[in-house]
Design an enzyme around this catalytic site. Structure first.
Site, PDB file in Angstrom:
ATOM      1  N   GLY A 133      42.324  36.248  25.852  1.00 23.92           N
ATOM      2  CA  GLY A 133      43.505  35.449  26.141  1.00 23.92           C
ATOM      3  C   GLY A 133      44.802  35.918  25.519  1.00 23.92           C
ATOM      4  N   SER A 134      44.947  37.235  25.318  1.00 20.02           N
ATOM      5  CA  SER A 134      46.221  37.686  24.739  1.00 20.02           C
ATOM      6  C   SER A 134      47.363  37.550  25.750  1.00 20.02           C
ATOM      7  CB  SER A 134      46.110  39.117  24.203  1.00 20.02           C
ATOM      8  OG  SER A 134      46.018  40.049  25.247  1.00 20.02           O
ATOM      9  N   ASN A 135      47.072  37.737  27.033  1.00 20.39           N
ATOM     10  CA  ASN A 135      48.122  37.493  28.037  1.00 20.39           C
ATOM     11  C   ASN A 135      48.475  36.018  28.104  1.00 20.39           C
ATOM     12  OD1 ASN A 135      49.111  39.916  29.683  1.00 20.39           O
ATOM     13  ND2 ASN A 135      46.902  40.291  29.500  1.00 20.39           N
ATOM     14  N   ARG A 166      29.578  30.345  44.635  1.00 19.34           N
ATOM     15  CA  ARG A 166      30.959  30.647  44.237  1.00 19.34           C
ATOM     16  C   ARG A 166      31.956  29.708  44.909  1.00 19.34           C
ATOM     17  NH1 ARG A 166      34.284  35.213  45.481  1.00 19.34           N
ATOM     18  NH2 ARG A 166      32.656  36.159  46.740  1.00 19.34           N
ATOM     19  N   ARG A 206      36.095  36.247  37.247  1.00 21.47           N
ATOM     20  CA  ARG A 206      35.375  35.909  38.471  1.00 21.47           C
ATOM     21  C   ARG A 206      36.208  36.291  39.693  1.00 21.47           C
ATOM     22  NH1 ARG A 206      31.188  32.125  38.167  1.00 21.47           N
ATOM     23  NH2 ARG A 206      31.687  31.273  40.202  1.00 21.47           N
ATOM     24  N   LEU A 240      37.711  35.547  43.138  1.00 22.18           N
ATOM     25  CA  LEU A 240      38.106  34.269  43.732  1.00 22.18           C
ATOM     26  C   LEU A 240      37.801  34.265  45.225  1.00 22.18           C
ATOM     27  CD1 LEU A 240      41.305  34.025  41.606  1.00 22.18           C
ATOM     28  CD2 LEU A 240      39.495  32.281  41.640  1.00 22.18           C
ATOM     29  N   HIS A 281      46.895  43.258  36.139  1.00 20.50           N
ATOM     30  CA  HIS A 281      45.863  44.298  36.114  1.00 20.50           C
ATOM     31  C   HIS A 281      46.377  45.489  35.302  1.00 20.50           C
ATOM     32  CE1 HIS A 281      42.347  46.443  37.455  1.00 20.50           C
ATOM     33  NE2 HIS A 281      43.109  47.463  37.762  1.00 20.50           N
ATOM     34  N   GLU A 297      51.877  44.569  29.366  1.00 17.21           N
ATOM     35  CA  GLU A 297      51.393  43.380  30.076  1.00 17.21           C
ATOM     36  C   GLU A 297      52.047  42.127  29.518  1.00 17.21           C
ATOM     37  OE1 GLU A 297      47.132  42.963  30.684  1.00 17.21           O
ATOM     38  OE2 GLU A 297      46.839  45.080  30.286  1.00 17.21           O
TER      39      GLU A 297
HETATM   40  C1  GRF Z   1      44.057  42.522  30.463  1.00 18.80           C
HETATM   41  O1  GRF Z   1      44.075  43.900  30.267  1.00 18.80           O
HETATM   42  C2  GRF Z   1      44.350  42.180  31.900  1.00 18.80           C
HETATM   43  O2  GRF Z   1      45.242  43.060  32.521  1.00 18.80           O
HETATM   44  C3  GRF Z   1      42.988  42.303  32.537  1.00 18.80           C
HETATM   45  O3  GRF Z   1      42.092  41.811  31.586  1.00 18.80           O
HETATM   46  C4  GRF Z   1      42.659  41.938  30.295  1.00 18.80           C
HETATM   47  C5  GRF Z   1      42.691  40.565  29.697  1.00 18.80           C
HETATM   48  O4  GRF Z   1      43.119  40.569  28.359  1.00 18.80           O
HETATM   49  N1  GRF Z   1      42.964  41.634  33.816  1.00 18.80           N
HETATM   50  P1  GRF Z   1      43.490  39.215  27.655  1.00 18.80           P
HETATM   51  O5  GRF Z   1      42.298  38.275  27.807  1.00 18.80           O
HETATM   52  O6  GRF Z   1      44.726  38.677  28.317  1.00 18.80           O
HETATM   53  O7  GRF Z   1      43.724  39.569  26.221  1.00 18.80           O
END
Ligand code: GRF
Length: 206
Positions: free
Chosen positions: A13-15, A66, A92, A94, A110, A175
């Site tokens: 969950g860093s994003n 699903r 997952r 979608l 991505h 990101e």
């Molecule tokens: C990120 O590199 C994102 O681009 C990809 O999965 C990773 C998730 O990282 N889809 P985080 O959980 O947001 O740290």
């Protein structure tokens, strides 16, 4: 008006954290109202709770397939009247039931310069291919994996001695910068999808 955002996340969950941090700024035009995970112990859920945001686990084992899972997901998001859903490390695939419900209102991030290297381990794929430039892409979700119209990209150089870890870290920093930026453009009504193109209007329409 502030845009209500739902975030889907399966892991660290860093994003999500970058999005939460952006939303904490008073002038930011969006707020995360719910974080939903398919994994009970996802760090993303803890980050949501720490930020005072509702954290919801939907257990895939409670559903026969699903489609049924995604229907429940759509219902939870609709119940909270989210105007945008952000996939942030959501593992997952979608199904059409979700994609139809949130067409043009669902973003994904991505870690590659799409259309290069979709799918898992994008950074490893980039290194194995020998590219000199890698990066990250924010795009609208569509029915295929990592394939919808591109909102924003950021490039990073690949160093000769890069490992998957060092390249991933360099991409991840980008990101964290471009995902909140893309959300801001969406919230300001500045994104218009025309075929595969995303037109970014210079002026906010609220
Ligand atoms: C990120 O590199 C994102 O681009 C990809 O999965 C990773 C998730 O990282 N889809 P985080 O959980 O947001 O740290």
């Amino acid at each position: 008006m502030t845009l209500a955002v739902g975030v889907l996340a399966s892991g660290r969950g860093s994003n999500l954290q970058a999005i939460l941090d952006a939303c904490a700024r008073p002038e930011f035009p969006a707020r995360v109202v719910v974080v939903i995970s398919d994994r009970e112990r996802a760090l993303a859920l803890e980050r949501a709770r720490a930020a005072g945001v509702e954290a919801l686990w939907i257990n895939p084992k409670d559903f026969t397939d699903r489609e049924a899972f995604d229907l429940a997901l759509v219902r939870e998001l609709q119940a909270r009247q989210v105007g945008l859903v952000c996939q942030a490390g959501y593992m997952r695939i979608l199904s059409p039931v979700y994609i139809r419900a949130f067409a043009g209102r669902s973003l994904n991030i991505h870690p590659s310069l799409l259309p290069a290297f979709p799918g898992l381990h994008a950074q490893r794929q980039a290194l194995e291919h020998g590219v000199k430039v890698a990066g990250a892409t924010v795009h609208f979700a569509d029915e295929a994996v990592d394939s919808g119209p591109i909102v924003m990209q950021a490039a990073v150089p690949v160093a000769p001695d890069d490992t998957e870890e060092t390249l991933s870290a360099r991409i991840l920093a980008e990101e964290h910068r471009i995902y909140p930026e893309a959300i801001r453009l969406f919230a300001e009504g500045r994104l218009r999808i025309v075929g595969r193109q995303v037109i970014v209007n210079a002026e906010a329409r609220r």
